[in-house]
Design an enzyme around this catalytic site. Structure first.
Site, short mmCIF file in Angstrom:
data_model
loop_
_atom_site.label_atom_id
_atom_site.label_comp_id
_atom_site.label_asym_id
_atom_site.label_seq_id
_atom_site.Cartn_x
_atom_site.Cartn_y
_atom_site.Cartn_z
N ARG A 80 0.83 -1.21 0.00
CA ARG A 80 0.00 0.00 0.00
C ARG A 80 0.87 1.27 0.00
NH1 ARG A 80 -3.76 -0.61 4.85
NH2 ARG A 80 -4.53 1.38 4.10
N VAL A 92 -4.72 7.62 5.70
CA VAL A 92 -3.34 7.53 6.19
C VAL A 92 -2.35 7.93 5.10
CG1 VAL A 92 -3.88 5.85 7.98
CG2 VAL A 92 -3.30 5.03 5.69
N HIS A 133 -6.22 8.84 11.78
CA HIS A 133 -5.77 7.44 11.82
C HIS A 133 -4.28 7.28 11.52
CE1 HIS A 133 -10.22 6.11 11.09
NE2 HIS A 133 -10.00 6.51 12.32
N CYS A 144 9.70 0.90 24.27
CA CYS A 144 11.12 0.53 24.29
C CYS A 144 11.54 0.25 25.73
CB CYS A 144 11.95 1.66 23.70
SG CYS A 144 13.70 1.26 23.68
N THR A 196 -16.43 8.64 2.73
CA THR A 196 -16.30 7.67 3.82
C THR A 196 -17.58 6.87 3.94
OG1 THR A 196 -15.89 7.33 6.20
CG2 THR A 196 -16.96 9.40 5.59
C1 BJW Z 1 -15.93 7.44 -2.92
C2 BJW Z 1 -15.25 7.36 -4.14
C3 BJW Z 1 -14.98 8.57 -4.81
C4 BJW Z 1 -15.49 5.34 -3.34
N1 BJW Z 1 -15.37 9.73 -4.29
N2 BJW Z 1 -16.32 8.60 -2.42
C5 BJW Z 1 -18.84 2.32 18.36
C6 BJW Z 1 -19.67 1.34 17.88
C7 BJW Z 1 -19.15 0.16 17.37
C8 BJW Z 1 -17.77 -0.08 17.31
C9 BJW Z 1 -16.95 0.90 17.77
C10 BJW Z 1 -17.48 2.06 18.31
N3 BJW Z 1 -16.44 2.84 18.70
C11 BJW Z 1 -15.29 2.19 18.41
C12 BJW Z 1 -15.58 1.00 17.85
C13 BJW Z 1 -14.58 -0.02 17.38
C14 BJW Z 1 -13.93 0.36 16.07
C15 BJW Z 1 -14.98 0.50 14.98
O1 BJW Z 1 -15.34 1.57 14.55
N4 BJW Z 1 -15.45 -0.61 14.49
C16 BJW Z 1 -16.41 -0.60 13.38
C17 BJW Z 1 -16.00 -1.64 12.37
C18 BJW Z 1 -17.79 -0.78 13.93
N5 BJW Z 1 -13.16 1.56 16.20
C19 BJW Z 1 -11.92 1.53 16.69
O2 BJW Z 1 -11.41 0.49 17.04
C20 BJW Z 1 -11.17 2.84 16.79
N6 BJW Z 1 -10.61 2.93 18.10
C21 BJW Z 1 -11.34 3.25 19.16
O3 BJW Z 1 -12.48 3.68 19.07
O4 BJW Z 1 -10.69 3.05 20.37
C22 BJW Z 1 -11.51 2.97 21.53
C23 BJW Z 1 -12.38 1.71 21.43
C24 BJW Z 1 -11.85 0.51 21.00
C25 BJW Z 1 -12.65 -0.63 20.93
C26 BJW Z 1 -14.01 -0.56 21.26
C27 BJW Z 1 -14.54 0.66 21.67
C28 BJW Z 1 -13.71 1.81 21.77
C29 BJW Z 1 -9.98 2.86 15.85
C30 BJW Z 1 -10.38 2.91 14.43
C31 BJW Z 1 -9.13 2.87 13.54
C32 BJW Z 1 -9.48 2.64 12.09
N7 BJW Z 1 -8.30 2.32 11.39
C33 BJW Z 1 -8.39 2.05 9.97
C34 BJW Z 1 -7.06 1.43 9.48
C35 BJW Z 1 -5.98 2.49 9.39
C36 BJW Z 1 -4.71 1.91 8.88
C37 BJW Z 1 -4.86 1.36 7.48
O5 BJW Z 1 -5.31 2.04 6.55
O6 BJW Z 1 -4.48 0.20 7.30
O7 BJW Z 1 -8.70 3.26 9.25
S1 BJW Z 1 -9.75 0.98 9.54
C38 BJW Z 1 -10.17 1.78 8.04
O8 BJW Z 1 -11.49 2.33 8.14
C39 BJW Z 1 -9.19 2.95 7.90
C40 BJW Z 1 -10.11 4.03 7.43
O9 BJW Z 1 -9.57 5.30 7.74
C41 BJW Z 1 -11.40 3.75 8.15
C42 BJW Z 1 -12.60 4.35 7.53
O10 BJW Z 1 -12.84 3.79 6.28
P1 BJW Z 1 -13.37 4.74 5.12
O11 BJW Z 1 -12.41 5.84 4.90
O12 BJW Z 1 -14.76 5.11 5.38
O13 BJW Z 1 -13.23 3.77 3.85
P2 BJW Z 1 -14.24 2.67 3.30
O14 BJW Z 1 -13.43 1.81 2.40
O15 BJW Z 1 -15.03 2.05 4.37
O16 BJW Z 1 -15.28 3.52 2.42
C43 BJW Z 1 -14.91 4.19 1.26
C44 BJW Z 1 -16.05 5.08 0.85
O17 BJW Z 1 -15.65 5.85 -0.27
C45 BJW Z 1 -17.31 4.31 0.42
O18 BJW Z 1 -18.44 4.90 1.03
C46 BJW Z 1 -17.35 4.54 -1.10
O19 BJW Z 1 -18.68 4.57 -1.63
C47 BJW Z 1 -16.69 5.87 -1.22
N8 BJW Z 1 -16.08 6.19 -2.52
N9 BJW Z 1 -15.01 6.05 -4.47
C48 BJW Z 1 -16.05 9.73 -3.14
N10 BJW Z 1 -14.31 8.57 -6.03
#
Ligand code: BJW
Length: 258
Positions: free
Chosen positions: A76, A110, A127, A139, A204
């Site tokens: 990536r 990222v 993120h 460390c 998103t």
């Molecule tokens: C277009 C397009 C074009 C396509 N133009 N658009 C509350 C409820 C339930 C669960 C939780 C909660 N609070 C926390 C959680 C747990 C968890 C979570 O959210 N889980 C869910 C799966 C439900 N969250 C966490 O763990 C977070 N930490 C946290 O809250 O700590 C405290 C805690 C922990 C545990 C429990 C409770 C509290 C941390 C989240 C970190 C996310 N990290 C990632 C990976 C980063 C590194 C990497 O890239 O490898 O971040 S996951 C991944 O998802 C990445 C993204 O930033 C993130 C969001 O995804 P995004 O950007 O929305 O992408 P996609 O692929 O989902 O969507 C793309 C969109 O683009 C689509 O809609 C397309 O239609 C659109 N699109 N072409 C415009 N041309």
């Protein structure tokens, strides 16, 4: 009855942005899709399709298969190096340059494409940064007050690189599932969401928290909330308007040449 305020959504939005003192843009992976970077949920084609992205992007997954997860990030990173900001990034940057202090971009991405597009607006990267590394574990040397922590620059090359002194592994400088976001970044993002006049949510799925909660926070605080996405999202109900389309096509239409 049809809400006549939104009969001309672009005209209405442009007028709101013109009048705004604070505009916040929350971006996700779709923002960079037209730069050739696959979205998070699409980043798993070919060889990687057999793996669960939630597992790859987690500490548990890394500890279980460090080489596999490191290789996924290296693949990536190459994509990010080869990518360029698209017309959407550039439209935001140009507007920020013309309106100093008015735009905050809160990105879940990222990659560094907002930063590379320039403009001087504030960017909060919730993120982390895929091109950066940090140690997997604290460390052990740093616990000894008299000694400096091991320097990342001395890591032995490998998949992943390793500390020659304490065997610690390097990991990407991103926030994985189950990890806390940087407290200062999240507080800053929440503050901007709660005080902006207009929030645009671009590219998103709204599936990942706490970033997804920023739309509701902004709406409850009185901001005008607009979603830009070619597909429905999990937070469409929080928006006053959903504009169906892509970031690179719609953002220039909204911001040029305001
Ligand atoms: C277009 C397009 C074009 C396509 N133009 N658009 C509350 C409820 C339930 C669960 C939780 C909660 N609070 C926390 C959680 C747990 C968890 C979570 O959210 N889980 C869910 C799966 C439900 N969250 C966490 O763990 C977070 N930490 C946290 O809250 O700590 C405290 C805690 C922990 C545990 C429990 C409770 C509290 C941390 C989240 C970190 C996310 N990290 C990632 C990976 C980063 C590194 C990497 O890239 O490898 O971040 S996951 C991944 O998802 C990445 C993204 O930033 C993130 C969001 O995804 P995004 O950007 O929305 O992408 P996609 O692929 O989902 O969507 C793309 C969109 O683009 C689509 O809609 C397309 O239609 C659109 N699109 N072409 C415009 N041309």
């Amino acid at each position: 009855m049809k809400d006549r305020r939104y009969a001309h959504p672009f005209r209405d939005l442009r007028a709101r942005i013109r009048a705004a003192t604070s505009v916040c843009v929350l971006t996700g992976a779709g923002m960079s899709a037209e730069s050739g970077i696959p979205t998070f949920r699409d980043a798993h084609s070919g060889f990687w399709a057999r793996f669960d992205p939630m597992q790859l992007a987690s500490e548990e997954g890394f500890r279980a298969e460090p080489q596999r997860v490191w290789d996924w990030y290296e693949m990536r990173r190459e994509g990010v190096r080869a990518a360029e900001p698209n017309e959407g990034h550039r439209a935001l940057a140009a507007w920020a340059g013309r309106h100093p202090g008015c735009l905050t971009i809160v990105t879940q991405n990222v990659d560094d494409l907002h930063q590379r597009a320039g403009g001087g607006g504030r960017i909060i990267a919730l993120h982390g940064h895929i091109m950066e590394n940090r140690w997997l574990d604290p460390c052990p040397k740093a616990e000894d007050m008299m000694r400096r922590p091991c320097d990342i620059a001395v890591a032995e090359p490998g998949r992943p690189p390793k500390c020659p002194t304490c065997d610690n592994l390097l990991r990407p400088g991103v926030v994985w599932f189950g990890e806390s976001l940087d407290y200062r970044d999240l507080s800053a993002a929440e503050e901007v969401a709660a005080s902006c006049d207009v929030l645009l949510v671009v590219g998103t799925s709204g599936a990942v928290w706490p970033a997804a909660g920023l739309a509701a926070r902004a709406r409850h605080a009185g901001a005008h909330v607009v979603i830009i996405n070619p597909e429905p999202t999990e937070i469409d109900d929080e928006a006053h308007i959903v504009l169906t389309g892509t970031a690179a096509r719609l953002l220039p239409r909204i911001f040029d040449p305001l």
